[in-house]
Design a protein around this motif. Structure first.
Motif, short mmCIF file in Angstrom:
data_model
loop_
_atom_site.label_atom_id
_atom_site.label_comp_id
_atom_site.label_asym_id
_atom_site.label_seq_id
_atom_site.Cartn_x
_atom_site.Cartn_y
_atom_site.Cartn_z
N ASP A 1 0.86 -1.19 0.00
CA ASP A 1 0.00 0.00 0.00
C ASP A 1 0.89 1.24 0.00
N LEU A 2 0.60 2.19 -0.87
CA LEU A 2 1.41 3.40 -0.97
C LEU A 2 0.53 4.64 -0.80
N LYS A 3 0.92 5.54 0.12
CA LYS A 3 0.24 6.83 0.25
C LYS A 3 0.81 7.74 -0.82
N VAL A 4 -0.07 8.48 -1.49
CA VAL A 4 0.36 9.41 -2.53
C VAL A 4 0.55 10.77 -1.90
N LYS A 5 1.80 11.28 -1.96
CA LYS A 5 2.10 12.58 -1.37
C LYS A 5 1.29 13.67 -2.04
N GLY A 6 0.80 14.60 -1.25
CA GLY A 6 0.05 15.73 -1.78
C GLY A 6 -1.43 15.44 -1.98
N THR A 7 -1.86 14.21 -1.73
CA THR A 7 -3.28 13.87 -1.84
C THR A 7 -3.67 13.04 -0.63
N SER A 8 -4.96 12.74 -0.54
CA SER A 8 -5.43 11.87 0.53
C SER A 8 -5.58 10.44 0.03
N GLU A 9 -5.09 10.16 -1.19
CA GLU A 9 -5.25 8.85 -1.80
C GLU A 9 -4.22 7.85 -1.28
N THR A 10 -4.63 6.60 -1.19
CA THR A 10 -3.72 5.49 -0.91
C THR A 10 -3.92 4.46 -2.01
N LEU A 11 -2.83 4.11 -2.68
CA LEU A 11 -2.89 3.06 -3.71
C LEU A 11 -2.74 1.73 -2.99
N LYS A 12 -3.70 0.85 -3.18
CA LYS A 12 -3.73 -0.42 -2.45
C LYS A 12 -2.81 -1.45 -3.09
N ARG A 13 -2.30 -2.36 -2.24
CA ARG A 13 -1.50 -3.49 -2.69
C ARG A 13 -2.33 -4.30 -3.70
N LEU B 1 9.24 4.76 -18.70
CA LEU B 1 10.53 4.83 -18.01
C LEU B 1 10.99 6.28 -17.96
N THR B 2 11.63 6.66 -16.85
CA THR B 2 12.05 8.05 -16.66
C THR B 2 13.52 8.28 -17.01
N GLY B 3 14.29 7.21 -17.18
CA GLY B 3 15.73 7.36 -17.39
C GLY B 3 16.51 7.17 -16.10
N LYS B 4 15.80 7.09 -14.97
CA LYS B 4 16.43 6.80 -13.68
C LYS B 4 16.16 5.34 -13.36
N ALA B 5 17.16 4.67 -12.80
CA ALA B 5 17.08 3.22 -12.60
C ALA B 5 15.97 2.80 -11.64
N GLY B 6 15.60 3.63 -10.67
CA GLY B 6 14.65 3.20 -9.66
C GLY B 6 13.27 3.82 -9.76
N GLU B 7 12.94 4.45 -10.91
CA GLU B 7 11.66 5.15 -11.01
C GLU B 7 10.96 4.86 -12.33
N ILE B 8 9.61 4.89 -12.28
CA ILE B 8 8.79 4.86 -13.48
C ILE B 8 7.71 5.93 -13.36
N GLU B 9 7.16 6.36 -14.49
CA GLU B 9 6.02 7.26 -14.49
C GLU B 9 4.80 6.48 -14.91
N CYS B 10 3.63 6.85 -14.37
CA CYS B 10 2.40 6.16 -14.74
C CYS B 10 1.20 7.01 -14.39
N ASN B 11 0.05 6.57 -14.85
CA ASN B 11 -1.23 7.17 -14.50
C ASN B 11 -2.10 6.09 -13.88
N THR B 12 -2.82 6.44 -12.83
CA THR B 12 -3.83 5.53 -12.27
C THR B 12 -5.19 6.18 -12.50
N LYS B 13 -6.24 5.48 -12.12
CA LYS B 13 -7.58 6.02 -12.31
C LYS B 13 -7.77 7.32 -11.56
N LYS B 14 -7.16 7.45 -10.38
CA LYS B 14 -7.37 8.62 -9.52
C LYS B 14 -6.26 9.65 -9.61
N VAL B 15 -5.02 9.23 -9.92
CA VAL B 15 -3.88 10.13 -9.89
C VAL B 15 -3.16 10.06 -11.24
N LYS B 16 -2.96 11.22 -11.87
CA LYS B 16 -2.26 11.30 -13.15
C LYS B 16 -0.84 11.81 -12.93
#
Length: 73
Positions: free
Chosen positions: A25-37, A46-61
Motif C-alpha cells: 500500500d502506498l500513500k500518494v504525497k500531496g493527496t489523501s489517496e492510498t494506492l492499495k496493494r 521509463l524516466t531514465g532513472k534506474a529506480g523510477e517509473i512514471e504512470c497514470n492511475t484512475k485517480k492520480v495522473k
C-alpha cells in the motif's frame, strides 16, 4: 535515452508500456489517496532513472513510483 536498465522488485527488466502490480500500500504525497496493494498499473513510462517509473492511475495522473514497490504483471 541512456542504457539504464529498470528492474522491478524481483529483478525483472521493465520496458515502456509494461503493466505492473503494487506489492505494498502506498500513500500518494500531496493527496489523501492510498494506492492499495495489488493495484494494476498499465502502460508505464521509463524516466531514465534506474529506480523510477512514471504512470497514470484512475485517480492520480502523472505519478512517479519507485520500482522497489512494483512487480511486473
Amino acid at each position: 535515452m541512456s542504457d539504464v536498465v529498470v528492474k522491478d522488485s524481483n529483478g525483472t527488466p521493465l520496458e515502456d508500456g509494461d503493466s505492473v502490480t503494487l506489492i505494498k500500500d502506498l500513500k500518494v504525497k500531496g493527496t489523501s489517496e492510498t494506492l492499495k496493494r495489488g493495484t494494476l498499473v498499465k502502460n508505464i513510462r521509463l524516466t531514465g532513472k534506474a529506480g523510477e517509473i512514471e504512470c497514470n492511475t484512475k485517480k492520480v495522473k502523472g505519478l512517479v513510483l519507485k520500482t522497489e514497490f512494483l512487480k511486473k504483471a
